[in-house]
Design an enzyme around this catalytic site. Sequence first.
Site, short mmCIF file in Angstrom:
data_model
loop_
_atom_site.label_atom_id
_atom_site.label_comp_id
_atom_site.label_asym_id
_atom_site.label_seq_id
_atom_site.Cartn_x
_atom_site.Cartn_y
_atom_site.Cartn_z
N HIS A 1 -40.62 -134.70 36.67
CA HIS A 1 -41.26 -133.39 36.68
C HIS A 1 -40.52 -132.41 35.78
O HIS A 1 -40.69 -131.20 35.90
CB HIS A 1 -41.33 -132.86 38.12
N GLU B 1 -17.43 -138.69 24.49
CA GLU B 1 -16.05 -138.42 24.10
C GLU B 1 -15.39 -139.68 23.54
O GLU B 1 -14.48 -139.59 22.72
CB GLU B 1 -15.27 -137.89 25.31
N LYS C 1 -10.25 -125.42 21.60
CA LYS C 1 -9.20 -124.98 22.52
C LYS C 1 -8.13 -124.20 21.78
O LYS C 1 -7.63 -123.18 22.27
CB LYS C 1 -8.58 -126.20 23.22
#
Length: 535
Positions: free
Chosen positions: A390, A359, A505
């Site tokens: 893994h 950001e 948004k």
Amino acid sequence: MNWRNLDECAAYARLQAIRAPSLKTVLCGPEGIERVRRYCTDAGAGLRYHYAAKTVNEEILTALAALADEQELVAKYDALRAGAQINTGEKRKVLHHLTRLGVQGSSLASLPCEVRDMHAFYTKEYERVCAFARQVHEGGLRTSRGAPFTDVVQIGIGGSDLGPRALYLALEGWAQRHQAVKMRTHFISNVDPDDAALVLSKLPLETTLFILVSKSGTTLETLSNELFVAHVLRQAGLEPHTQFVAVTSETSPLANNPQYLASFYMDDFIGGRYSSSSVCGAVVLTLAFGPQVFGHFLSGAAEADRAAQEQDIRRNAALLDALIGVYERTILGYEHTAVLPYSQALARFPAHLQQLDMESNGKSVNRFGIPITYKTGPVIFGEPGTNGQHSFYQHLHQGTSVVPLQFIAFQHSQLGQDPIIRGSTGQQKLLANVVAQIVAFARGKEHADANKTFSGERPSSLLYAKALTPQTLGALLAHFENKIMFQGFAWNLNSFDQEGVQLGKTLAQHILAGEVEGVLRAYADLFDLAHAPTC
């Protein structure tokens, strides 16, 4: 100070002309032992930064030092700390360092009067937080039915969740061992109703304190979750206003609201992703562990902040880490960085760094809004070791892309419950894997079967300390905050705004209001959003 693009610097052209060294030669060759000993520096509060497995040599380090001087990186950092308007997009100061400056008279005396006033404000709010926490812990503040509070829930998203949650998890084991756990602690962040519902289903609602964190006081997800929680409390016959605390700004709609037990304040000079050492993190962590623990965390962060003022890059861990990262991203072209903490306590720390880094420096225009042509901030991801081994280490070892690695490790476990099993403790097994991975990524392995060949030449660094304590955690957080700011200065970015967050948004608000057409309507119809209830 001069603000210029990276590609305008003479040191940038010099770095482009230098051939990167082979790790197989410089680390795994005859000089490797001495390199491991020398390529290391203090990062503050017992934390050390180790860069022997990075593809740098003396020539490159000299050029990086020249770049730091040419871009005036430490001078810009000092100017930021002194209250310069570094956030150009929003025309704001950047003052999160003041939240951990403490009462160091010599440090404060050199600051402008206005900045000293802000420090006094942050200090006053922190003292209010500590007093409130003591009142809760000592039973002076109880539920509406006279019971002591047992649990606390932080409701927030982004910087109001990722940092505080990561820090809480990082200290939970330490606090258990040192009998510093004061309250059971939980978090609600996602607007997905299942998040809040699942957390609430596990709580003793009557004795739970809720912290609403929204600097603007308008965050959709956070306010929706507040109303969700309030609804559940009322259904249980409880009064929400007796169980809610607000963390916001003095200018937000939430300020001075009698529906909260207490309100604590921050301001626009502290960005969300840099707010963990402010009241955004202080309220929940002080309630969870007590004022003394959070105070030690702040002291570790302050020590790392002071270390970042060193001019010599070899004695400034955050600056050196930043410069090597700029070199890897912009000169060598590596697109990703993996953060690999070999500590389960840091399970959510990579997620916090993901926001902090991406950001801040995920930008394609400079601090003046002019498009740039070179590569900036990398994609950040990570998982605790050895779990990641893994999972995605196959790609890191043998994939077609080189991914620089940032290991984090501690000599001792937090809880100390570590019996010898099959000849070694769990912590010894964990650390053996850290060492093995650093060397394996650098050295690789030749084999007649190409499928079993490892090319090596995969660079890594190591941040390590004796133990993960409140102080070392503070230094670790500040190290990355300062590293990311130094990189933003080098790339000539504004690391303190986030315009990229806004577009989606805004469109979401249009969808919920039924103001959709075209392809937006087509996608909304997939979820029948056109017929969603509006009240």
